[in-house]
Write an enzyme that holds these catalytic residues in place. Structure first.
Site, PDB file in Angstrom:
ATOM      1  N   ASP A 308      92.276 -83.216  11.376  1.00  0.00           N
ATOM      2  CA  ASP A 308      91.310 -82.663  12.678  1.00  0.00           C
ATOM      3  C   ASP A 308      89.738 -82.643  12.946  1.00  0.00           C
ATOM      4  OD1 ASP A 308      92.462 -82.752  15.577  1.00  0.00           O
ATOM      5  OD2 ASP A 308      91.638 -80.079  15.265  1.00  0.00           O
ATOM      6  N   GLU A 361      90.136 -87.605  11.746  1.00  0.00           N
ATOM      7  CA  GLU A 361      90.136 -88.037  12.953  1.00  0.00           C
ATOM      8  C   GLU A 361      89.102 -87.807  13.838  1.00  0.00           C
ATOM      9  OE1 GLU A 361      91.684 -86.245  17.191  1.00  0.00           O
ATOM     10  OE2 GLU A 361      91.136 -84.604  15.510  1.00  0.00           O
TER      11      GLU A 361
END
Length: 648
Positions: A308, A361
Site C-alpha cells: 500500500d 500500489e
C-alpha cells in the site's frame, strides 16, 4: 533463566536489518523450560529503564515478572511459568523519564477483539493444511503468462449474517472462495487483516502486524479460510502496509518512550493521515517489516502482498508543503532509505518464495518498479496501473456526446502499457468519499448506465494487464461502499443487476478461456491497433494475440449509444470470423444488436488490413471476434467501388 534461545547470530542479523525470521526471536512463544510449561517473552525496547510482563496469568501485576535485558542488544526477555494458550498480556515499560507505558506486543500472533487492546498468547502450529496440490502447481507456473483476475474484498462488509453481524473466517470460507471461483476470479485480494483498532481505517492503520484481526476469529480460522480458497483454486493476496502505522497508545508509537519504530524528525510524520511513518533507516525496523512479509507467506500460506501507498514511501515531499520536508543527501526528493528497503524486501521475498506476487500500489511515474533490483529496479513483479484507472474513470463519466473530444483518455495508456507489468485496478478507493459507485459514475439513463459499465468492463478485460475489481462492482452496487454494512445483495432481485452479474461471470470466464487475452502482456507482440483514431465515433478496434499465430481476438468497442449498421472493420487474416462475445446480448441486459453466424471477409483493404468485414456494432457495447476454420476462399471479390464504401 538463561536466554540461550536468543542466539548471538539472530541478534546480529536483527541489528543489521537482515533477520528475516525475527518473529521466531521476539514476541511470545509457548515453551517448556526446565520441565516447566510456560512461555518465553521477548521485546525490543532499547531505551527502556525497565520492562515487565503483565497479563491474565499474574492479575496484571508485573512486580514478579521483571524482564532481563540482553547485553548490548536492547532486547528484554523472560520465561513465565504457567503462562498458557489464551492468556492475555502486555509489556509494562518504564521509560527513561520514569513514565509507565502498557504496550501490546509488536510481534504478538493474536490480540483481543477491539476496543480491548491486549495481546493474546497463541500457538500457530498444529493446523493441518490441505493445499499441497495448489502450492505445487503454483510453483510450476509463471504469473506473467497466466490469467490473473482479482476480486478485492473487505471481509467485514462483503456479506453479513441474518442478524447483520460480521461473518467469521470459517463462515466466509464456506461462501467466498466458492463464489469467487464460480465467478471466474483467480485471486481474492483482502483489505488488511492485520490487527487494527479502528474499523474506519479499513485495516490500513495497524497496531498488530503479526496478529490476524480477531474481529472474525482465531489464527487457525484464518488458516482454514486461506486453505479453502486454495482448494477452490483461488489465490489469496493481502494488502500490506509497511509505510505507516497508527499512533494509538498501546501500539508501536513511542514504544519505549522514544521514537523507536518511527522517525524522530517531526517532518517525517504522516500528518495527512494522522499516522507515523516507519523509520526505514533503522535496521531493526527493516528486520521487523521484512520478517512480517515472509511471516504471512510462510505461516498463513498467503500467495502475495499488495504493498500500500508506495508513493508515500518513495517521496520525501509526498503530500507535503514546501518547508515540511528535507531533501535527501543528494539534494533530491527521493526517500533513499525506502528505495533500499523495498529492494531488500523484494529480494528476500523472491529468494524464499519465487512464485509469490508482490504488487506495488504506486501512483507515480517512478521508473523500473517491476524490474529486478540487479538492473536498478525496485524488484516488484506487478504494479497497479493508476494512470489507466484515472483516465478511464474520467472518460466513462463523460456524456457520450463529449467523448469524441477526449479520445486520448482511452488510448494514452498505450504510451506506457509495456513499461511495467501492470494490474488494471478498479479498487475500493474509487467507490468511496463521494466518488460514487462504478455504476453510478456512468452517464445516461438507467439502461445506459448498465450498458456503459458493461462496455467498460469489456475494455478492461481486453486491455493488456492483469485485472482487479472491488466487490459489488460485479452486480452493480448502486451506492458507495460502506464498511459498516453488507453489500446490497438484494439488488440481485432486480433484473438488470442480476443480468450484470451474469455478464461479469461470462466475461471473466471468457477471459480465462482465451489465452490471447493474457499470454503476451509484456510487449507489443500481444497487442496491435487496428483503429485507434476514430474519435468522431468514439470507436476502438484492436487485436490481442496469443502465442499461436492463429490465436487472436479482435475487440471492437463503441462508446456511444448509436448503433452502427454495416460497420466496416479491417481484419488481418482472410478467414471466417465469428462473434464470440457481445456485451449487448439481451441475456446481459443489452438491446440485442448481434452478429449471428459466420462473418465472411472481403478483399477490401480497410484500417490498414488486407481484408475487411461488415458487422453490426451495438450501442455502448463491446464485440469480440475470433477467426475460425481455414483460410477463406470467399475473400476474393469486392473492392471499394463494389461496396460503395469510400476510404478516408
Amino acid at each position: 533463566m538463561t536466554m540461550a534461545w536468543l542466539t548471538d547470530y539472530d541478534k546480529y542479523l536483527f541489528h543489521e536489518g537482515r533477520n528475516t525470521r525475527s518473529y521466531t526471536m521476539l514476541g511470545a512463544h509457548l515453551a517448556t523450560a526446565g520441565g516447566v510449561a510456560g512461555a518465553w517473552f521477548a521485546v525490543w525496547a532499547p531505551r527502556a529503564r525497565a520492562v515487565r510482563v503483565i497479563g491474565s496469568f499474574n492479575n496484571w501485576d508485573g512486580s514478579g515478572h521483571a524482564m532481563v535485558k540482553a547485553r548490548d542488544c536492547g532486547v528484554w526477555a523472560l520465561f513465565v511459568s504457567g503462562a498458557a494458550a489464551g492468556d492475555l498480556y502486555k509489556y509494562e515499560i518504564v521509560t527513561g523519564s520514569g513514565e509507565v507505558l502498557h504496550k501490546a506486543d509488536p510481534y504478538a500472533f493474536a490480540a483481543e477483539v477491539r476496543p480491548n487492546t491486549a495481546s493474546k498468547l497463541v500457538s500457530l502450529e498444529g493446523y493441518c493444511w490441505q493445499d499441497d496440490a495448489w502450492r505445487e502447481a503454483k510453483a510450476k507456473k509463471s504469473p506473467y503468462n497466466q490469467p490473473m483476475n482479482i476480486y478485492e474484498v473487505d471481509l467485514g462488509s462483503w456479506k453479513r449474517g441474518s442478524d447483520r453481524q460480521k461473518l467469521s473466517y470459517r463462515e466466509l470460507a464456506l461462501e467466498l472462495p466458492q463464489y469467487a471461483a464460480s465467478m471466474g476470479y483467480t485471486h481474492i485480494e483482502l483489505l488488511p487483516v492485520a490487527e487494527h483498532p479502528f474499523d474506519g481505517s479499513w485495516g490500513y492503520q495497524a497496531t498488530g502486524y503479526y496478529a490476524v484481526t480477531s474481529r472474525y476469529g482465531e489464527p487457525e480460522d484464518f488458516m482454514y479460510f486461506v486453505d479453502c480458497c486454495h482448494q477452490q483454486g483461488i489465490g489469496v493476496i493481502l494488502d500490506w502496509v509497511p509505510g505507516h502505522f497508527c499512533k494509538d497508545a498501546h501500539g508501536l508509537a513511542c514504544f519505549d518512550g522514544t521514537t523507536l519504530y518511527e522517525y524522530s524528525d517531526w517532518r517525517r510524520e504522516n500528518r495527512g493521515w494522522g499516522t507515523a511513518n516507519f523509520d526505514l533507516s533503522r535496521p531493526e525496523v527493516v528486520s521487523f517489516l521484512i520478517s512480517n512479509a515472509l511471516f504471512w507467506l510462510e505461516v498463513y500460506h498467503i500467495d502475495g502482498l499488495r504493498i500500500d501507498a508506495v508513493a508515500n514511501m518513495l517521496y520525501l515531499n509526498y503530500g507535503r508543503d514546501q518547508g515540511d520536508w528535507e531533501p535527501n543527501c543528494q539534494g533530491g526528493t527521493e526517500n533513499l532509505e525506502a528505495v533500499s528497503f523495498l529492494q531488500q524486501l523484494n529480494e528476500a521475498v523472491f529468494a524464499n518464495y519465487p512464485a509469490a506476487l508482490v504488487i506495488a500500489e504506486d501512483s507515480t511515474a517512478w521508473p523500473l518498479v517491476t524490474q529486478p533490483t540487479y538492473l536498478g529496479g525496485l524488484g516488484f513483479n506487478f504494479k497497479w496501473n493508476m494512470g489507466w484507472m484515472n483516465d478511464m474513470l474520467r472518460y466513462m463519466a463523460l456524456d457520450p456526446l463529449h467523448r469524441q473530444h477526449h479520445h486520448n483518455l482511452v488510448t494514452f495508456s498505450f504510451m506506457y502499457a509495456f513499461s511495467e507489468n501492470f494490474v488494471l485496478p478498479l479498487s475500493h478507493d474509487e467507490v468511496v468519499h463521494g466518488k460514487k459507485s462504478l455504476l453510478d459514475k456512468m452517464p445516461g439513463d438507467y439502461w445506459q448506465k448498465f450498458a456503459n459499465l458493461r462496455a467498460f468492463y469489456a475494455y478492461m478485460i481486453a486491455h493488456p494487464g492483469k485485472k482487479l475489481l472491488f466487490m459489488g462492482g460485479e452486480f452493480g452496487q448502486f451506492i458507495e461502499w460502506n464498511y459498516q454494512d453488507s453489500l446490497d445483495w438484494h439488488l440481485l432481485d432486480y433484473e438488470m443487476h442480476g443480468k450484470l452479474l451474469d455478464y461479469v461471470k461470462a466475461l471473466n470466464h471468457f477471459y480465462l478461456e482465451h489465452p490471447a487475452l493474457w499470454q503476451n502482456e509484456q510487449d507489443w507482440q500481444g497487442f496491435s491497433w487496428i483503429d485507434c483514431h476514430n474519435s468522431e465515433q468514439s470507436i476502438l478496434v484492436f487485436k490481442r494475440q496469443g502465442k499461436e499465430a492463429g490465436e487472436f481476438i479482435i475487440a471492437v468497442l463503441n462508446f456511444t449509444p448509436v448503433v452502427r449498421q454495416e460497420f466496416r472493420l479491417g481484419v488481418p487474416a482472410a478467414r471466417h470470423y465469428v462473434e464470440v462475445f457481445n456485451s449487448d446480448r439481451p441475456v446481459y441486459g443489452g438491446s440485442g444488436q448481434e452478429n449471428p453466424g459466420e462473418l465472411i471477409p472481403e478483399t477490401v483493404t480497410w484500417h490498414g488490413q488486407p481484408n475487411s468485414l461488415l458487422i453490426t456494432l451495438p450501442p455502448l457495447a463491446a464485440v469480440y471476434l475470433k477467426p475460425v476454420g481455414a483460410s477463406c476462399p470467399e475473400a476474393t471479390g469486392g473492392d471499394l467501388e463494389d461496396t460503395g464504401v469510400v476510404a478516408d
